[in-house]
Design a protein around this motif. Sequence first.
Motif, PDB file in Angstrom:
ATOM      1  N   ILE A  14       0.859  -1.187   0.000  1.00 30.41           N
ATOM      2  CA  ILE A  14       0.000   0.000   0.000  1.00 30.41           C
ATOM      3  C   ILE A  14       0.891   1.232   0.000  1.00 30.41           C
ATOM      4  CG2 ILE A  14      -0.164  -0.079   2.545  1.00 30.41           C
ATOM      5  CD1 ILE A  14      -3.055   1.019   2.207  1.00 30.41           C
ATOM      6  N   SER A  28      -4.281  -2.122   4.865  1.00 29.53           N
ATOM      7  CA  SER A  28      -4.640  -0.733   5.130  1.00 29.53           C
ATOM      8  C   SER A  28      -3.532  -0.123   5.980  1.00 29.53           C
ATOM      9  CB  SER A  28      -5.991  -0.654   5.853  1.00 29.53           C
ATOM     10  OG  SER A  28      -5.935  -1.337   7.100  1.00 29.53           O
ATOM     11  N   ARG A  29      -3.584   1.190   6.141  1.00 31.80           N
ATOM     12  CA  ARG A  29      -2.564   1.863   6.940  1.00 31.80           C
ATOM     13  C   ARG A  29      -3.129   3.101   7.603  1.00 31.80           C
ATOM     14  NH1 ARG A  29       2.111   3.744   2.901  1.00 31.80           N
ATOM     15  NH2 ARG A  29       2.775   5.081   4.650  1.00 31.80           N
ATOM     16  N   ASP A  30      -2.496   3.464   8.703  1.00 34.72           N
ATOM     17  CA  ASP A  30      -2.810   4.696   9.401  1.00 34.72           C
ATOM     18  C   ASP A  30      -1.534   5.523   9.374  1.00 34.72           C
ATOM     19  OD1 ASP A  30      -3.188   6.726  11.294  1.00 34.72           O
ATOM     20  OD2 ASP A  30      -4.547   5.487  12.482  1.00 34.72           O
ATOM     21  N   TYR A  70      -1.743  -2.548   8.451  1.00 34.61           N
ATOM     22  CA  TYR A  70      -2.558  -3.668   8.910  1.00 34.61           C
ATOM     23  C   TYR A  70      -2.770  -4.651   7.767  1.00 34.61           C
ATOM     24  CZ  TYR A  70      -3.732  -0.087  12.352  1.00 34.61           C
ATOM     25  OH  TYR A  70      -3.669   0.903  13.300  1.00 34.61           O
ATOM     26  N   HIS A  75      -2.642   5.313  -0.222  1.00 35.92           N
ATOM     27  CA  HIS A  75      -3.594   4.217  -0.007  1.00 35.92           C
ATOM     28  C   HIS A  75      -3.935   3.427  -1.265  1.00 35.92           C
ATOM     29  CE1 HIS A  75      -4.291   5.405   4.196  1.00 35.92           C
ATOM     30  NE2 HIS A  75      -4.190   6.633   3.731  1.00 35.92           N
ATOM     31  N   THR A 130      -3.426   0.193  -3.425  1.00 34.11           N
ATOM     32  CA  THR A 130      -3.076  -1.149  -2.964  1.00 34.11           C
ATOM     33  C   THR A 130      -2.793  -2.095  -4.124  1.00 34.11           C
ATOM     34  OG1 THR A 130      -5.407  -1.786  -2.871  1.00 34.11           O
ATOM     35  CG2 THR A 130      -4.418  -0.938  -0.848  1.00 34.11           C
ATOM     36  N   THR A 141      -7.055  -7.806   3.099  1.00 32.15           N
ATOM     37  CA  THR A 141      -7.136  -6.361   2.900  1.00 32.15           C
ATOM     38  C   THR A 141      -6.000  -5.686   3.649  1.00 32.15           C
ATOM     39  OG1 THR A 141      -9.550  -6.449   2.700  1.00 32.15           O
ATOM     40  CG2 THR A 141      -8.554  -4.307   3.155  1.00 32.15           C
TER      41      THR A 141
END
Length: 122
Positions: free
Chosen positions: A50, A69-71, A78, A54, A56, A67
Amino acid sequence: VQLQASGGGLGQAGGSVRLSCAASGTIININEMAWYRQAPGKQRELVAEITSGHSTKYADSVRGRFTISRDNAKNTVYLQMNSLRPEDTAVYYCNAEVKTLTGWGTSVNPYWGKGTQVTVSS
């Protein structure tokens, strides 16, 4: 820079596991973040990646089930793993391309977390 992965363990076929990986240190920003895995006797392979924006990308074997995802505020990536299969059993590694401040400017380097074992029982 350190990458700390967590969330591995034992899952059942058809079940779910969620992995997290947090980067810490003198970080300016993180470009791509990714998850790789390595099963016994096999080469390490890319599972998902990612970008900071965002976007992917997934391996064919996990597309539609996993899936990523990231913060960005938490420098954390994640991996939500659903519909697990026994062939998902592997050590999972997080990877991040990190821009850091050095004594002479900035530097961009890849960093790896220590692997976390995911075992899927049939």
